[in-house]
Design a protein around this motif. Sequence first.
Motif, PDB file in Angstrom:
ATOM      1  N   ASP A 175       0.840  -1.194   0.000  1.00 34.36           N
ATOM      2  CA  ASP A 175       0.000   0.000   0.000  1.00 34.36           C
ATOM      3  C   ASP A 175       0.875   1.242   0.000  1.00 34.36           C
ATOM      4  O   ASP A 175       2.097   1.163  -0.073  1.00 34.36           O
ATOM      5  N   GLY A 176       0.222   2.386   0.094  1.00 33.69           N
ATOM      6  CA  GLY A 176       0.917   3.667   0.108  1.00 33.69           C
ATOM      7  C   GLY A 176       0.184   4.673  -0.754  1.00 33.69           C
ATOM      8  O   GLY A 176      -0.616   4.318  -1.624  1.00 33.69           O
ATOM      9  N   GLU A 177       0.465   5.945  -0.512  1.00 29.03           N
ATOM     10  CA  GLU A 177      -0.144   7.000  -1.320  1.00 29.03           C
ATOM     11  C   GLU A 177       0.335   6.870  -2.764  1.00 29.03           C
ATOM     12  O   GLU A 177       1.535   6.696  -3.025  1.00 29.03           O
ATOM     13  N   ARG A 178      -0.601   6.971  -3.709  1.00 27.51           N
ATOM     14  CA  ARG A 178      -0.271   6.790  -5.118  1.00 27.51           C
ATOM     15  C   ARG A 178      -0.830   7.924  -5.966  1.00 27.51           C
ATOM     16  O   ARG A 178      -1.903   8.461  -5.678  1.00 27.51           O
ATOM     17  N   LEU A 179      -0.116   8.239  -7.024  1.00 24.26           N
ATOM     18  CA  LEU A 179      -0.633   9.121  -8.061  1.00 24.26           C
ATOM     19  C   LEU A 179      -1.554   8.325  -8.977  1.00 24.26           C
ATOM     20  O   LEU A 179      -1.445   7.095  -9.069  1.00 24.26           O
ATOM     21  N   VAL A 180      -2.429   9.016  -9.683  1.00 26.29           N
ATOM     22  CA  VAL A 180      -3.303   8.351 -10.641  1.00 26.29           C
ATOM     23  C   VAL A 180      -2.495   7.861 -11.836  1.00 26.29           C
ATOM     24  O   VAL A 180      -2.755   6.782 -12.382  1.00 26.29           O
ATOM     25  N   ARG A 181      -1.489   8.641 -12.238  1.00 23.75           N
ATOM     26  CA  ARG A 181      -0.665   8.306 -13.403  1.00 23.75           C
ATOM     27  C   ARG A 181       0.809   8.307 -13.025  1.00 23.75           C
ATOM     28  O   ARG A 181       1.211   8.920 -12.038  1.00 23.75           O
ATOM     29  N   VAL A 182       1.598   7.659 -13.839  1.00 18.73           N
ATOM     30  CA  VAL A 182       3.050   7.714 -13.685  1.00 18.73           C
ATOM     31  C   VAL A 182       3.501   9.154 -13.873  1.00 18.73           C
ATOM     32  O   VAL A 182       3.034   9.838 -14.804  1.00 18.73           O
ATOM     33  N   PRO A 183       4.377   9.682 -13.008  1.00 17.10           N
ATOM     34  CA  PRO A 183       4.785  11.088 -13.140  1.00 17.10           C
ATOM     35  C   PRO A 183       5.519  11.355 -14.442  1.00 17.10           C
ATOM     36  O   PRO A 183       6.135  10.465 -15.033  1.00 17.10           O
ATOM     37  N   ALA A 184       5.455  12.593 -14.874  1.00 17.99           N
ATOM     38  CA  ALA A 184       6.113  13.004 -16.118  1.00 17.99           C
ATOM     39  C   ALA A 184       7.608  12.719 -16.041  1.00 17.99           C
ATOM     40  O   ALA A 184       8.237  12.873 -14.995  1.00 17.99           O
ATOM     41  N   GLY A 185       8.163  12.320 -17.193  1.00 20.25           N
ATOM     42  CA  GLY A 185       9.590  12.052 -17.264  1.00 20.25           C
ATOM     43  C   GLY A 185       9.964  10.606 -17.052  1.00 20.25           C
ATOM     44  O   GLY A 185      11.143  10.247 -17.143  1.00 20.25           O
ATOM     45  N   PHE A 186       8.968   9.755 -16.746  1.00 19.60           N
ATOM     46  CA  PHE A 186       9.230   8.331 -16.525  1.00 19.60           C
ATOM     47  C   PHE A 186       8.367   7.502 -17.461  1.00 19.60           C
ATOM     48  O   PHE A 186       7.246   7.879 -17.798  1.00 19.60           O
ATOM     49  N   GLY A 187       8.907   6.368 -17.882  1.00 19.73           N
ATOM     50  CA  GLY A 187       8.175   5.484 -18.779  1.00 19.73           C
ATOM     51  C   GLY A 187       6.905   4.948 -18.142  1.00 19.73           C
ATOM     52  O   GLY A 187       6.907   4.560 -16.971  1.00 19.73           O
ATOM     53  N   ARG A 188       5.839   4.915 -18.905  1.00 20.03           N
ATOM     54  CA  ARG A 188       4.541   4.521 -18.372  1.00 20.03           C
ATOM     55  C   ARG A 188       4.210   3.054 -18.600  1.00 20.03           C
ATOM     56  O   ARG A 188       3.203   2.566 -18.078  1.00 20.03           O
TER      57      ARG A 188
END
Length: 221
Positions: A145-158
């Motif tokens: 678990d843990g706090e998550r963003l909805v999307r992969v952050p900019a600058g990183f492969g998705r």
Amino acid sequence: MTFEGFPDEGLVFYEGLEADNSKTYWTRSRPTYDAFVRAPMQALLDELAGEFGTAQLFRPYRDVRFSNDKTPYKTHQGAVVNPDGRGAGAWYVQVSADGLMVAGGCWRLESDQVARYRRAVADDVQGPRLRAEVDRLATAGWTIDGERLVRVPAGFGRDGDRADLLRHRSLYATRRWEPADWLHDRRALDEVRDAWRDLTALNAWLADNVGATTREPRARR
């Protein structure tokens, strides 16, 4: 004091607190809390200190200043070990009417720690190490678990196999046990010790790759 388990009286105390989270109940039941919750938890932590370090036993009072929930008392007793010099990666244990919970990892990261975490996840050496450890824990029955963003952050492969890890702003693993007879004897110590040992590699990765924050402490409101 030698740890002999978490007495049933402590779990019953929390059942009562869930039903009546008031100063009246707390004042009347404080001796029960001290004898059957706080004392055995401290005894457990004392026996684990030689291997894992000194724990912080959390206060039973809730901070209600910025919360809509104004109930004054926590309905669980928790404790955490933050080893000196590691900066990231901790062990946690909690007892309540719901039983026993153990966890490890990072519950909150500052922005500089998040940046280092993401760089390490994207790294072709450190990233696969974390991927393998998280997968191993999940297979062994841990909840990741843990706090998550909805999307992969900019600058990183998705699209890579670490995309889900890159979305994390914190990362920890949790295991829970419902109330059972063994909770009232020394097996509880063995379960916590074995579980914390199982989290050692995750905590080591976080300590090595995330470390302590370099930001100034936030001013209290």
